[in-house]
Scaffold this active site. Structure first.
Site, PDB file in Angstrom:
ATOM      1  N   LYS A  52       0.841  -1.204   0.000  1.00 54.88           N
ATOM      2  CA  LYS A  52       0.000   0.000   0.000  1.00 54.88           C
ATOM      3  C   LYS A  52       0.876   1.254   0.000  1.00 54.88           C
ATOM      4  O   LYS A  52       0.598   2.232  -0.688  1.00 54.88           O
ATOM      5  CB  LYS A  52      -0.944  -0.022   1.216  1.00 54.88           C
ATOM      6  CG  LYS A  52      -2.070  -1.035   1.023  1.00 54.88           C
ATOM      7  CD  LYS A  52      -2.817  -1.385   2.288  1.00 54.88           C
ATOM      8  CE  LYS A  52      -3.771  -2.556   1.990  1.00 54.88           C
ATOM      9  NZ  LYS A  52      -4.437  -3.092   3.162  1.00 54.88           N
ATOM     10  N   GLN A  96      -5.196  -2.115   9.316  1.00 60.83           N
ATOM     11  CA  GLN A  96      -4.936  -3.405   8.658  1.00 60.83           C
ATOM     12  C   GLN A  96      -5.512  -4.555   9.490  1.00 60.83           C
ATOM     13  O   GLN A  96      -5.223  -4.691  10.673  1.00 60.83           O
ATOM     14  CB  GLN A  96      -3.415  -3.586   8.471  1.00 60.83           C
ATOM     15  CG  GLN A  96      -3.024  -4.825   7.706  1.00 60.83           C
ATOM     16  CD  GLN A  96      -3.494  -4.816   6.247  1.00 60.83           C
ATOM     17  OE1 GLN A  96      -3.384  -3.814   5.544  1.00 60.83           O
ATOM     18  NE2 GLN A  96      -4.044  -5.934   5.803  1.00 60.83           N
ATOM     19  N   ASP A 119     -11.651   2.064   3.365  1.00 63.88           N
ATOM     20  CA  ASP A 119     -11.935   0.637   3.160  1.00 63.88           C
ATOM     21  C   ASP A 119     -13.436   0.393   2.991  1.00 63.88           C
ATOM     22  O   ASP A 119     -13.851  -0.704   2.628  1.00 63.88           O
ATOM     23  CB  ASP A 119     -11.451  -0.172   4.386  1.00 63.88           C
ATOM     24  CG  ASP A 119     -10.128  -0.870   4.131  1.00 63.88           C
ATOM     25  OD1 ASP A 119      -9.814  -1.106   2.943  1.00 63.88           O
ATOM     26  OD2 ASP A 119      -9.420  -1.186   5.104  1.00 63.88           O
TER      27      ASP A 119
END
Ligand code: NDP
Length: 282
Positions: A52, A96, A119
């Site tokens: 990322k 995460q 997300d």
């Protein structure tokens, strides 16, 4: 004859598009910024976070990394999220997953401000997806839709079978496919006659997390196969949920692992980050 849908190639096109938009935004004094929180030292998570970061560098997005120890408390994690929520220079916040077992994932995800939730896991964003009116799309399903679009594959009237019903992949995938007028079936571990259902699919999305779960005898001739799974085979090599070598011979299109859905997930995250920056700057 099958065609491989290259997530590598398509994600590059998406990232180049994002990079071009970022350089325009910078001219207007806007520098999109993504903050990534990693708790603990899970090697797979570390790899994802590094990827990322690399994608941010490619796109010109500022990336911040917050590493918390594996034994970090819920309070520590929550207060970091709150700090990032309040920081006007941070546009996107990503925690995460998975988190260490003692931490409450739901609590953290619900704490991230919806407009910074790149997300798209916050219930408010999930609700928007449900009614088809959204700013952010969850990265993996949206990446898959982008791949299909890139290949000019229409889902209108197609029989799509999704294996897996997680909040991250299976459920939002179903919503996006429905929006494109597909007829959608979602299978899970309690599904009866799975093989029969999958063998009628025009499009198969495999998101189970088990190597070689989809075998050639489950695939209709000419089916489009999207492999979301990330597993290790007996030799320790990365592989998906689909028995690629056998299934490709029956498919019209198929995604590989690695180099398929994975890079698309990250490219969509980049897209979501600049969307967040645009929303926050009005
Ligand atoms: P989850 O473990 O949350 O969900 C797995 C799903 O598979 C569940 O719905 C489960 O059913 C279903 N399942 C398990 N066994 C069977 C079975 N025998 N028959 C039918 N269904 C079954 O996983 P995720 O959705 O988070 O991820 C799935 C895979 O995709 C993983 O390999 C993950 O690493 C990968 N992944 C890849 C991404 C990428 O960018 N490429 C992004 C996200 C995930 P039930 O609900 O009944 O338990």
């Amino acid at each position: 004859m099958y065609k491989i849908i290259s997530g590598k190639e398509i994600s590059l096109a998406v990232k180049e598009r994002v990079a071009a938009q970022v350089s325009e935004m910078k001219k207007d004094g806007i520098e999109p910024c993504l903050a990534v929180i990693l708790v603990g030292d899970d090697p797979a998570s570390r790899v994802y976070v590094n990827n990322k970061k690399k994608a941010c560098e490619f796109c010109g997005i500022r990336s911040l990394e917050y590493l918390l120890p594996a034994d970090a408390s819920q309070e520590e994690l929550n207060s970091l999220v709150e700090k990032l929520n309040d920081d006007k220079s941070v546009n996107g916040i990503l925690c995460q997953l998975p988190l260490p077992k003692h931490l409450n994932e739901k609590e953290v995800l619900n704490l991230i401000k919806p407009e910074k939730d790149v997300d798209a896991f916050h219930p408010e964003n999930v609700g928007h997806i449900m009614i088809g009116d959204y700013s952010f799309l969850p990265c993996t399903p949206a990446g898959i839709m982008e791949m299909l679009k890139y290949e000019n594959i229409s889902l209108d009237g197609k029989n799509c079978v999704i294996i897996g019903r997680s909040n991250i992949v299976g459920k939002p995938m179903a919503m996006l496919m429905l929006k494109e007028n597909a007829t959608v079936t979602v299978c899970h571990s309690h599904t009866k006659n799975l093989k029969e259902i999958v063998s009628q699919a025009d499009v198969i999305v495999a998101a189970v997390g088990r190597a070689k779960f989809v075998t050639a005898d489950m695939v209709k001739d000419g089916a489009i196969i999207i492999d979301v799974g990330i597993n290790r085979n007996d030799d320790g090599k990365l592989c998906g949920d689909v028995d690629f070598e056998a299934c490709k011979e029956k498919a019209s299109y198929i995604t590989p692992v690695p180099g398929g859905v994975g890079p698309m997930t990250i490219a969509t995250l980049m897209q979501n980050t600049i969307t967040a920056a645009k929303i926050q700057k009005g």
